[in-house]
Design a protein around this motif. Sequence first.
Motif, PDB file in Angstrom:
ATOM      1  N   LEU A 332     -44.620 -88.356  32.262  1.00 56.21           N
ATOM      2  CA  LEU A 332     -45.023 -87.867  33.574  1.00 56.21           C
ATOM      3  C   LEU A 332     -43.942 -86.992  34.206  1.00 56.21           C
ATOM      4  CD1 LEU A 332     -46.646 -91.057  35.129  1.00 56.21           C
ATOM      5  CD2 LEU A 332     -47.783 -89.157  33.964  1.00 56.21           C
ATOM      6  N   ALA A 333     -44.375 -86.173  35.155  1.00 56.61           N
ATOM      7  CA  ALA A 333     -43.443 -85.348  35.924  1.00 56.61           C
ATOM      8  C   ALA A 333     -42.563 -86.237  36.800  1.00 56.61           C
ATOM      9  CB  ALA A 333     -44.227 -84.367  36.794  1.00 56.61           C
ATOM     10  N   ALA A 334     -41.406 -85.709  37.170  1.00 58.44           N
ATOM     11  CA  ALA A 334     -40.471 -86.472  38.002  1.00 58.44           C
ATOM     12  C   ALA A 334     -41.110 -86.894  39.314  1.00 58.44           C
ATOM     13  CB  ALA A 334     -39.219 -85.635  38.257  1.00 58.44           C
ATOM     14  N   THR A 335     -41.967 -86.019  39.874  1.00 54.98           N
ATOM     15  CA  THR A 335     -42.663 -86.351  41.123  1.00 54.98           C
ATOM     16  C   THR A 335     -43.474 -87.623  40.974  1.00 54.98           C
ATOM     17  OG1 THR A 335     -42.802 -84.005  41.699  1.00 54.98           O
ATOM     18  CG2 THR A 335     -44.317 -85.500  42.829  1.00 54.98           C
ATOM     19  N   CYS A 336     -44.140 -87.765  39.818  1.00 57.88           N
ATOM     20  CA  CYS A 336     -44.968 -88.941  39.582  1.00 57.88           C
ATOM     21  C   CYS A 336     -44.113 -90.183  39.360  1.00 57.88           C
ATOM     22  CB  CYS A 336     -45.871 -88.706  38.377  1.00 57.88           C
ATOM     23  SG  CYS A 336     -47.086 -87.395  38.603  1.00 57.88           S
ATOM     24  N   ARG A 337     -43.039 -90.027  38.597  1.00 59.45           N
ATOM     25  CA  ARG A 337     -42.207 -91.193  38.281  1.00 59.45           C
ATOM     26  C   ARG A 337     -41.544 -91.789  39.514  1.00 59.45           C
ATOM     27  NH1 ARG A 337     -40.418 -87.754  34.145  1.00 59.45           N
ATOM     28  NH2 ARG A 337     -38.333 -87.645  35.082  1.00 59.45           N
ATOM     29  N   SER A 338     -41.362 -90.968  40.553  1.00 55.98           N
ATOM     30  CA  SER A 338     -40.735 -91.470  41.776  1.00 55.98           C
ATOM     31  C   SER A 338     -41.751 -91.863  42.846  1.00 55.98           C
ATOM     32  CB  SER A 338     -39.791 -90.401  42.351  1.00 55.98           C
ATOM     33  OG  SER A 338     -40.517 -89.239  42.732  1.00 55.98           O
ATOM     34  N   CYS A 339     -43.025 -91.776  42.528  1.00 56.34           N
ATOM     35  CA  CYS A 339     -44.077 -92.063  43.515  1.00 56.34           C
ATOM     36  C   CYS A 339     -44.299 -93.568  43.628  1.00 56.34           C
ATOM     37  CB  CYS A 339     -45.373 -91.373  43.101  1.00 56.34           C
ATOM     38  SG  CYS A 339     -46.759 -91.699  44.222  1.00 56.34           S
ATOM     39  N   PRO A 340     -44.475 -94.106  44.833  1.00 59.91           N
ATOM     40  CA  PRO A 340     -44.717 -95.547  44.983  1.00 59.91           C
ATOM     41  C   PRO A 340     -46.058 -95.993  44.412  1.00 59.91           C
ATOM     42  CG  PRO A 340     -44.937 -94.418  47.100  1.00 59.91           C
ATOM     43  CD  PRO A 340     -44.352 -93.423  46.153  1.00 59.91           C
ATOM     44  N   LEU A 341     -46.961 -95.053  44.157  1.00 57.70           N
ATOM     45  CA  LEU A 341     -48.272 -95.397  43.603  1.00 57.70           C
ATOM     46  C   LEU A 341     -48.316 -95.264  42.086  1.00 57.70           C
ATOM     47  CD1 LEU A 341     -50.662 -93.661  46.180  1.00 57.70           C
ATOM     48  CD2 LEU A 341     -49.740 -95.983  46.205  1.00 57.70           C
ATOM     49  N   LEU A 342     -47.165 -95.079  41.455  1.00 58.44           N
ATOM     50  CA  LEU A 342     -47.099 -94.768  40.031  1.00 58.44           C
ATOM     51  C   LEU A 342     -47.918 -95.710  39.166  1.00 58.44           C
ATOM     52  CD1 LEU A 342     -45.906 -93.393  37.494  1.00 58.44           C
ATOM     53  CD2 LEU A 342     -43.938 -94.935  37.726  1.00 58.44           C
ATOM     54  N   THR A 343     -47.741 -97.023  39.333  1.00 62.33           N
ATOM     55  CA  THR A 343     -48.378 -97.961  38.409  1.00 62.33           C
ATOM     56  C   THR A 343     -49.895 -98.019  38.594  1.00 62.33           C
ATOM     57  OG1 THR A 343     -47.969 -99.790  39.938  1.00 62.33           O
ATOM     58  CG2 THR A 343     -46.334 -99.389  38.200  1.00 62.33           C
ATOM     59  N   VAL A 344     -50.382 -97.569  39.729  1.00 60.79           N
ATOM     60  CA  VAL A 344     -51.825 -97.545  39.959  1.00 60.79           C
ATOM     61  C   VAL A 344     -52.401 -96.186  39.570  1.00 60.79           C
ATOM     62  CG1 VAL A 344     -53.679 -97.831  41.651  1.00 60.79           C
ATOM     63  CG2 VAL A 344     -51.589 -99.203  41.821  1.00 60.79           C
ATOM     64  N   CYS A 345     -51.812 -95.131  40.069  1.00 59.49           N
ATOM     65  CA  CYS A 345     -52.301 -93.789  39.781  1.00 59.49           C
ATOM     66  C   CYS A 345     -52.050 -93.397  38.323  1.00 59.49           C
ATOM     67  CB  CYS A 345     -51.624 -92.783  40.714  1.00 59.49           C
ATOM     68  SG  CYS A 345     -51.995 -91.057  40.350  1.00 59.49           S
ATOM     69  N   GLY A 346     -50.832 -93.657  37.849  1.00 61.45           N
ATOM     70  CA  GLY A 346     -50.485 -93.314  36.483  1.00 61.45           C
ATOM     71  C   GLY A 346     -50.454 -91.824  36.209  1.00 61.45           C
ATOM     72  N   GLY A 347     -50.372 -91.024  37.262  1.00 63.74           N
ATOM     73  CA  GLY A 347     -50.382 -89.574  37.070  1.00 63.74           C
ATOM     74  C   GLY A 347     -51.769 -88.984  37.012  1.00 63.74           C
ATOM     75  N   GLY A 348     -52.808 -89.835  37.118  1.00 66.19           N
ATOM     76  CA  GLY A 348     -54.173 -89.331  37.051  1.00 66.19           C
ATOM     77  C   GLY A 348     -54.571 -88.944  35.634  1.00 66.19           C
ATOM     78  N   HIS A 349     -55.731 -88.365  35.511  1.00 68.14           N
ATOM     79  CA  HIS A 349     -56.263 -87.965  34.211  1.00 68.14           C
ATOM     80  C   HIS A 349     -55.357 -86.903  33.575  1.00 68.14           C
ATOM     81  CE1 HIS A 349     -59.063 -86.690  31.146  1.00 68.14           C
ATOM     82  NE2 HIS A 349     -59.943 -87.584  31.548  1.00 68.14           N
ATOM     83  N   TYR A 350     -55.062 -87.072  32.304  1.00 66.09           N
ATOM     84  CA  TYR A 350     -54.138 -86.176  31.607  1.00 66.09           C
ATOM     85  C   TYR A 350     -54.583 -84.721  31.690  1.00 66.09           C
ATOM     86  CZ  TYR A 350     -50.801 -84.869  27.912  1.00 66.09           C
ATOM     87  OH  TYR A 350     -49.777 -84.305  27.203  1.00 66.09           O
ATOM     88  N   ALA A 351     -55.863 -84.444  31.490  1.00 65.49           N
ATOM     89  CA  ALA A 351     -56.357 -83.061  31.495  1.00 65.49           C
ATOM     90  C   ALA A 351     -56.182 -82.392  32.845  1.00 65.49           C
ATOM     91  CB  ALA A 351     -57.825 -83.028  31.078  1.00 65.49           C
ATOM     92  N   HIS A 352     -56.140 -83.170  33.902  1.00 68.21           N
ATOM     93  CA  HIS A 352     -56.044 -82.621  35.254  1.00 68.21           C
ATOM     94  C   HIS A 352     -54.611 -82.242  35.628  1.00 68.21           C
ATOM     95  CE1 HIS A 352     -59.864 -85.197  36.164  1.00 68.21           C
ATOM     96  NE2 HIS A 352     -60.100 -84.191  35.339  1.00 68.21           N
ATOM     97  N   ARG A 353     -53.671 -82.475  34.727  1.00 73.05           N
ATOM     98  CA  ARG A 353     -52.271 -82.143  35.001  1.00 73.05           C
ATOM     99  C   ARG A 353     -51.888 -80.754  34.462  1.00 73.05           C
ATOM    100  NH1 ARG A 353     -49.947 -87.603  32.171  1.00 73.05           N
ATOM    101  NH2 ARG A 353     -51.459 -89.057  33.087  1.00 73.05           N
ATOM    102  N   TYR A 354     -52.752 -80.141  33.705  1.00 70.13           N
ATOM    103  CA  TYR A 354     -52.390 -78.915  32.984  1.00 70.13           C
ATOM    104  C   TYR A 354     -52.125 -77.744  33.925  1.00 70.13           C
ATOM    105  CZ  TYR A 354     -52.698 -74.907  29.883  1.00 70.13           C
ATOM    106  OH  TYR A 354     -52.431 -73.740  29.210  1.00 70.13           O
ATOM    107  N   ARG A 355     -51.101 -76.965  33.552  1.00 66.67           N
ATOM    108  CA  ARG A 355     -50.820 -75.701  34.219  1.00 66.67           C
ATOM    109  C   ARG A 355     -50.381 -74.705  33.154  1.00 66.67           C
ATOM    110  NH1 ARG A 355     -45.629 -74.327  37.981  1.00 66.67           N
ATOM    111  NH2 ARG A 355     -46.178 -72.172  38.504  1.00 66.67           N
ATOM    112  N   ALA A 356     -51.082 -73.577  33.067  1.00 67.55           N
ATOM    113  CA  ALA A 356     -50.784 -72.592  32.034  1.00 67.55           C
ATOM    114  C   ALA A 356     -49.312 -72.201  32.068  1.00 67.55           C
ATOM    115  CB  ALA A 356     -51.665 -71.359  32.218  1.00 67.55           C
ATOM    116  N   GLY A 357     -48.681 -72.241  30.907  1.00 66.30           N
ATOM    117  CA  GLY A 357     -47.268 -71.900  30.804  1.00 66.30           C
ATOM    118  C   GLY A 357     -46.340 -73.056  31.067  1.00 66.30           C
ATOM    119  N   HIS A 358     -46.888 -74.180  31.544  1.00 67.03           N
ATOM    120  CA  HIS A 358     -46.056 -75.336  31.884  1.00 67.03           C
ATOM    121  C   HIS A 358     -46.567 -76.628  31.250  1.00 67.03           C
ATOM    122  CE1 HIS A 358     -43.727 -73.150  35.011  1.00 67.03           C
ATOM    123  NE2 HIS A 358     -44.848 -72.447  35.100  1.00 67.03           N
TER     124      HIS A 358
END
Length: 390
Positions: A332-358
């Motif tokens: 996960l991104a650093a923003t997610c790893r430091s989020c208090p909701l991490l263990t529940v959200c888990g970064g959300g759906h993997y496909a929804h994290r995509y950004r072209a070039g990143h």
Amino acid sequence: MPFGQFIVKMHGRCNLACRYCYLYAGPDRTWRDRPAAAPADVLEHTASRIAEHAATHRLTEVALVLHGGEPLLVGAGRLAAFTDRVREGLPDGCVLHTTVQTNATLLTDAGIATLAGAGIRVGISLDGGLPAHNTQRVDHAGRPSWPAALRGARLLADHHPETYAGILTVVDLQSDPVEMYASLLDLRPPTLDLLLPHGNWSAPPPGMSGVRPRDATAARVRRTGGRPTPYGDWLCAVFDRWWPAGRRETRIRLFEECLALLLGLPAAAEALGLDPLNAVVVETDGAIEQVDSLKSAYDTAAATGLDVFRHSFDRALRHPGVAARQAGADALAATCRSCPLLTVCGGGHYAHRYRAGHGFINPSVYCADLDRLIRHVAAGLSDATAGAPA
């Protein structure tokens, strides 16, 4: 983690041409060069590979999902025969759970009976329980699919409830959330899956065209008057109708998984939590792929270069893309790893994290919406347990 869910593409085409379909109208084009229906040798090798994987990892149960396209295009008899073949190959003590996911337009009484005889439960995909909800689900001539889909859903609900797995619905901001939910209850689904539309930072979902990568901090921004949360608000409205005691007319997987995670319980949801993904796809040509949702990101995003003729599913477990899906918080991104909701959200759906070039090491494009939903569900849970004995 070994694979426990095997999604097999029985037919790679669909009798509908839904206007929003991410698979056939999205960036991925790999389906064009594959056979329409999975040939017998592909199915035979797939069954053998599933048995091999189950024996290697001493699995006690396996989930088989018969998918497409529209899997019923191959006929109920072929779906039943393949299911029987997979079941026969599993080691002693390993139980097979099979589901077919269909648009319901091809369901018949005789077909459902054939599926039930093979132990196959039927899940259907609809956009709601009214004609107005399903205007984008049309056939290739532009004709509405709703009359045929309604007949199929009624057959299940009225005559084969033991075979009815539930309804899958993609959230549509144009529909009234409570009306949509109530209309689906008329079809008596035992389970309802509410899915967010597949979108990402480079191709935002409907209603979020102005979303920007820096909105990844929206969980904090929103509470200070920042980015709106249309999908979170929509889901919260359904939750409020569903949650009050005595009014849970059906199971809603997203809400149940969220509640479980808030209570510190394990939950097997692709959209929430940190549990590793244990699903793998076999295409009609025998290619072993990651889950279809990745195809909403870019062409060949789900490809592994592996196939059931030459490779085991254990080999697929070592693919970098699969490994990333099983790495939990480390992926996960650093923003997610430091989020208090991490263990529940888990970064959300993997496909929804995509950004072209990143790539995929970004927060979900639905970050703010997930924050809104999780906190709302947490508040409902807190209110319901206030004053309960310890």
